[in-house]
Structure formats: C-alpha cells, structure tokens
Design an enzyme around this catalytic site. Structure first.
Site, PDB file in Angstrom:
ATOM      1  N   SER A 251       0.832  -1.197   0.000  1.00 13.03           N
ATOM      2  CA  SER A 251       0.000   0.000   0.000  1.00 13.03           C
ATOM      3  C   SER A 251       0.876   1.260   0.000  1.00 13.03           C
ATOM      4  O   SER A 251       1.696   1.416  -0.890  1.00 13.03           O
ATOM      5  CB  SER A 251      -0.953  -0.069   1.189  1.00 13.03           C
ATOM      6  OG  SER A 251      -2.072   0.718   0.921  1.00 13.03           O
ATOM      7  N   LYS A 255       4.087   2.125  -2.552  1.00 13.53           N
ATOM      8  CA  LYS A 255       4.407   3.329  -3.330  1.00 13.53           C
ATOM      9  C   LYS A 255       5.875   3.670  -3.035  1.00 13.53           C
ATOM     10  O   LYS A 255       6.661   3.989  -3.924  1.00 13.53           O
ATOM     11  CB  LYS A 255       3.530   4.520  -2.918  1.00 13.53           C
ATOM     12  CG  LYS A 255       2.020   4.243  -2.925  1.00 13.53           C
ATOM     13  CD  LYS A 255       1.222   5.463  -2.434  1.00 13.53           C
ATOM     14  CE  LYS A 255      -0.129   5.144  -1.789  1.00 13.53           C
ATOM     15  NZ  LYS A 255      -1.177   4.643  -2.600  1.00 13.53           N
ATOM     16  N   TRP A 342     -10.057   0.423  -4.758  1.00 13.13           N
ATOM     17  CA  TRP A 342      -9.478   1.734  -4.422  1.00 13.13           C
ATOM     18  C   TRP A 342      -8.060   1.844  -5.004  1.00 13.13           C
ATOM     19  O   TRP A 342      -7.597   2.916  -5.359  1.00 13.13           O
ATOM     20  CB  TRP A 342      -9.469   1.880  -2.895  1.00 13.13           C
ATOM     21  CG  TRP A 342      -9.067   3.197  -2.332  1.00 13.13           C
ATOM     22  CD1 TRP A 342      -8.017   3.430  -1.484  1.00 13.13           C
ATOM     23  CD2 TRP A 342      -9.698   4.472  -2.521  1.00 13.13           C
ATOM     24  NE1 TRP A 342      -7.973   4.759  -1.136  1.00 13.13           N
ATOM     25  CE2 TRP A 342      -8.990   5.421  -1.769  1.00 13.13           C
ATOM     26  CE3 TRP A 342     -10.810   4.895  -3.286  1.00 13.13           C
ATOM     27  CZ2 TRP A 342      -9.338   6.775  -1.728  1.00 13.13           C
ATOM     28  CZ3 TRP A 342     -11.148   6.241  -3.248  1.00 13.13           C
ATOM     29  CH2 TRP A 342     -10.420   7.161  -2.479  1.00 13.13           C
ATOM     30  N   HIS A 393      -7.728  -5.799   0.477  1.00  7.05           N
ATOM     31  CA  HIS A 393      -6.498  -5.014   0.572  1.00  7.05           C
ATOM     32  C   HIS A 393      -5.681  -5.503   1.774  1.00  7.05           C
ATOM     33  O   HIS A 393      -6.075  -5.314   2.914  1.00  7.05           O
ATOM     34  CB  HIS A 393      -6.934  -3.557   0.777  1.00  7.05           C
ATOM     35  CG  HIS A 393      -5.812  -2.579   0.862  1.00  7.05           C
ATOM     36  ND1 HIS A 393      -5.097  -2.158  -0.236  1.00  7.05           N
ATOM     37  CD2 HIS A 393      -5.282  -1.918   1.917  1.00  7.05           C
ATOM     38  CE1 HIS A 393      -4.192  -1.277   0.129  1.00  7.05           C
ATOM     39  NE2 HIS A 393      -4.279  -1.121   1.443  1.00  7.05           N
TER      40      HIS A 393
HETATM   41  C1  GTR Z   1      -5.379   4.514   1.961  1.00  6.79           C
HETATM   42  C2  GTR Z   1      -4.819   5.369   0.876  1.00  6.79           C
HETATM   43  C3  GTR Z   1      -4.131   4.488  -0.114  1.00  6.79           C
HETATM   44  C4  GTR Z   1      -3.279   3.407   0.529  1.00  6.79           C
HETATM   45  C5  GTR Z   1      -3.793   2.922   1.855  1.00  6.79           C
HETATM   46  C6  GTR Z   1      -2.773   2.196   2.746  1.00  6.79           C
HETATM   47  O1  GTR Z   1      -6.143   5.200   2.864  1.00  6.79           O
HETATM   48  O2  GTR Z   1      -5.856   6.074   0.282  1.00  6.79           O
HETATM   49  O3  GTR Z   1      -3.406   5.273  -1.019  1.00  6.79           O
HETATM   50  O4  GTR Z   1      -1.973   3.773   0.613  1.00  6.79           O
HETATM   51  O5  GTR Z   1      -4.304   3.932   2.616  1.00  6.79           O
HETATM   52  O6  GTR Z   1      -1.617   2.561   2.851  1.00  6.79           O
HETATM   53  O7  GTR Z   1      -3.218   1.237   3.377  1.00  6.79           O
END
Ligand code: GTR
Length: 416
Positions: A251, A255, A342, A393
C-alpha cells in the site's frame, strides 16, 4: 443364502449419463472459476487517455537502445518524478554507523539468527537513528538473498521476539524457504502524519528550515531513504547477498518501495503490493483513488508540486508505467487484490504491461495489456511478475509465497 435376495437392478443408462454430465459440469465450473478473467471493475467507466511514451525524450527523440536509456533517458525520467511527484531525497549522511543491539543465533527454535541493528546517521550536529530487524536462515551455505519489508503498519507485525506472529510478515515461512527477512518501520524515518513527517530524516538534513521548495522530499521518499541505508548495511555484511535483495512494500509502503527501487539501483528486485494511486496504478485511468483525494488526505506523502496535478492527471509529464520502467532491467513484481478497487488492480497491471517497451531494450518479451491474468494465477514474463489475489487489501502469506516463487525462478535462471 437364507432370506431375501438382494435386488440387483442395473443402474439405468440415463442415471449414469446424468451422473457423468453432473461430474463434467462440476469440473467445468471449477475450471471456469480458476481461469476466469477478472472483471470486478467491469462497471467502472474509464476516460480515454494517452500515456506518455517512455522512449520518446523531452525533445522528441525516439530511443532505440538500452545504452541510450542508461546514459541519459533514465535520468530524465527520474528527474521528472523527482520534480513533479516524489521530491528530491537527500544523499548519504556525513557519517553512518551500524550498532549491533542484539544477536541471537538460536532464534526461531534454532532455525535462524536474529540480528537487531541501530542505524545511526549524522549530518552536522544532528543525529538520526532507526532500527533494522533481520532474520537469516541458519541452513544457508553462503551469503543469503533477503527480502526487506518497509513496514507501514504497527511494529507488532515484525516482532523480533516472535511472540506475536503476523501474516503481514511471515518470517518463519520465508526463512524456511531459504531467504533472509528484514524489516524497518517507516514511521522511524518519517512519522506518517502531516504535522510531524519532518521529524525524522528530513529534519536530519534540513534542520528547522522553514521554506521548502515544491520539489522537496516528503514521507514516501524519506521511507525509501531508510531502505537505502539498510542496503548500505547489507553491502558490508558477508552473511547477506546484497546483489539479491528484494524490497517489499504494501500500500503506502508499496508506493515507497517502487520509488526507492527507482532511486537506488542496488535493489535487485522491487515488490509493490496493493500500492495503487501514486504507486503501481496508472494515474490517467482515474479509477479508485484520484490524485486530489490522495494529496488532500495525505498531504505529507508526495512533493508539494504533485498537488498541482489534482484533477489534471492528463497533464502529468509521467505516469506510473514509467516508474516501473525505472526499475528495468531489474526484477519487479506487482500484486493486486480483487476487492481492492481503491487501488485499481487493472491500473496496477497495466503499468507493468506498459513498461514493456523499456524492458524490451534488454530483449524482454512484452506483456499484453489485454491479457490481465485470472485470479490467483500469477504471471511471469522474464523479470516481471504480477498477480491478482482474491480478497481484500492486505499483504498475506499467499502474496509472500508468490514473491518467493518468483525470486526462486529468477535465481534458478529459468526461462518461460
Ligand atoms: C489509503 C490510501 C491508499 C493506501 C492505503 C494504505 O487510505 O488512500 O493510497 O496507501 O491507505 O496505505 O493502506
């Protein structure tokens, strides 16, 4: 035999035919589910877009060779990402040292050696420290390949005592497969908080500097800076094979791992798990999280210049397929999850596929953008890998097992 004779009525031909038919149906539906194309995003409308061509230079020249990419185009693309997306991270500190906090050769019931290190950096009169946890398999005959997780969740997920075990970092399973496993806590490098993110390595370099340029580094780049310092340690340690380090992030951590892998070419393999917007997902698709949403919710992740592209994805001079291309010719693995719309799973796959022209400079076969793999059917094309796991996720033992399968095959030198 006394008593009733059992009736031996032969099964009717129709009954047998029905049973066979049912069986075939079951096998077929099973196969259909396993090989089904993923269409979880079928209801989402995607705007028309054109991606920038990574092989066309800013002055319009078409590149043809790996030499041209290495000698100037790679640097141009890197500069575009620094300027417009992630900011310019600092170089090495004035002094860097590694203090051994603990070593236990009998960790994991004798299967691994645990090492905990404090990585200490100094710039002028300022100091910064962060901890690195490493488990190395005791079965290793020589220097060990290793995965480093940039942990964006709580430190209990990477517990060095192993009292708490988490599928997010299944250290025992990774050691069992012959790999070292390490972790750093991203919050130690830059707190994941808009008001405090400079209170780590950014302050180490900038002190309390008030005015920051639009391309100043922010949290994601700071986290990656920490991964590079861990790499400095791997390079000087003979039990670790620094030429075979896989950098893993989930996540927001994913990045950061992609950007760290672009900035630091010493990482042989870069893994992004469910990294989505600002990670592996193509921004111009505008599916799932948009730039405006990420920049407004997490203003401390990217350079402030990136905020200019809120709602203007099509004006970006880069897109995320070029971030994947910056890892070429090294190995890259991108993982998605089916329920994680997402993060735009298809956009994550497309970035890997559209990096093909750059990987082709090293003779790698293209990945067809229309051939997104089915659920739980990992794809490997040369040094690039991708899977979409069914589920939510998360970073799970399933994902880790696929990263390791991929690394095993690369190390085995197997061709597809
Ligand atoms: C979310 C964010 C994502 C992702 C995620 C995470 O809220 O919108 O970009 O990075 O967090 O890190 O779990």
């Amino acid at each position: 035999m006394i008593g009733k004779t059992m009736s031996k009525r032969p099964l009717s031909v129709t009954a047998v035919a029905i049973a066979v038919l049912l069986l075939l149906l079951m096998v077929w539906s099973r196969l259909a589910t396993t090989n089904a194309k993923w269409d979880g995003d079928a209801h989402i409308e995607v705007p028309d877009y054109t991606l920038p061509d990574p092989l066309i230079t800013e002055d319009g020249r078409q590149l043809r060779t790996a030499e041209q990419w290495k000698s100037f185009r790679r640097e141009q693309v890197l500069e575009l990402f620094r300027e417009h997306v992630y900011g310019r991270r600092a170089g090495e500190p004035d002094t860097l040292s590694f203090d051994l906090l603990e070593e236990d050769p009998q960790a994991m019931a004798g299967r691994a050696t645990l090492r905990r290190l404090m990585i200490r950096s100094q710039v002028d009169d300022r100091e910064h420290t962060f901890e690195l946890i490493i488990f190395l398999p005791n079965s290793a005959a020589g220097p060990t390949p290793l995965f480093l997780l940039m942990n964006n969740r709580g430190p209990e997920n990477t517990d060095p005592t192993r009292e708490q075990q988490s599928g997010f970092w299944p250290a025992e399973e990774i050691v069992e497969r012959g790999y070292g496993i390490a972790a750093l806590q991203v919050r130690d490098l830059a707190p994941d908080d808009a008001d405090h993110y400079r209170e780590g390595v950014i302050r180490l370099f900038e002190g309390d500097q008030q005015v920051r340029p639009g391309d100043a580094w922010a949290a994601l780049a700071a986290w990656g800076w920490g991964a590079s310092r861990a790499m400095d340690y791997f390079e000087q340690n003979e039990d670790i094979d620094a030429s075979q380090i896989g950098l893993v992030g989930h996540s927001r951590g994913g990045k950061a791992s992609l950007w760290a892998g672009a900035e630091d070419e010493r990482f042989a393999m870069v893994v992004s798990n469910n990294s989505g917007c600002g990670g592996a997902a193509v921004s111009r698709r505008r599916v799932g999280e948009r730039l405006s949403q990420i920049n407004n919710t997490f203003p401390h992740w990217f350079a402030s210049n990136f905020h200019q592209y809120n709602g203007r994805e099509h004006d970006l001079p880069v897109d995320q397929h070029m971030l994947i291309a910056l890892i070429a010719p090294r190995a890259v693995y991108v993982a998605s999850a089916s329920e994680d719309l997402w993060a735009d799973p298809r956009g994550e796959f497309l970035a890997v596929a559209h990096a093909s022209p750059v990987y082709a400079l090293w003779g790698q076969e293209p990945i067809d953008p229309d051939a997104m793999p089915a659920l739980n059917q990992p794809l490997r094309e040369g040094v690039r890998g991708y899977h979409i796991r069914s589920g939510a996720h998360n970073l799970t033992p399933y994902d880790w097992a696929r990263f390791i399968d991929f690394a095993d095959r690369l190390r085995g030198g197997e061709e597809d």
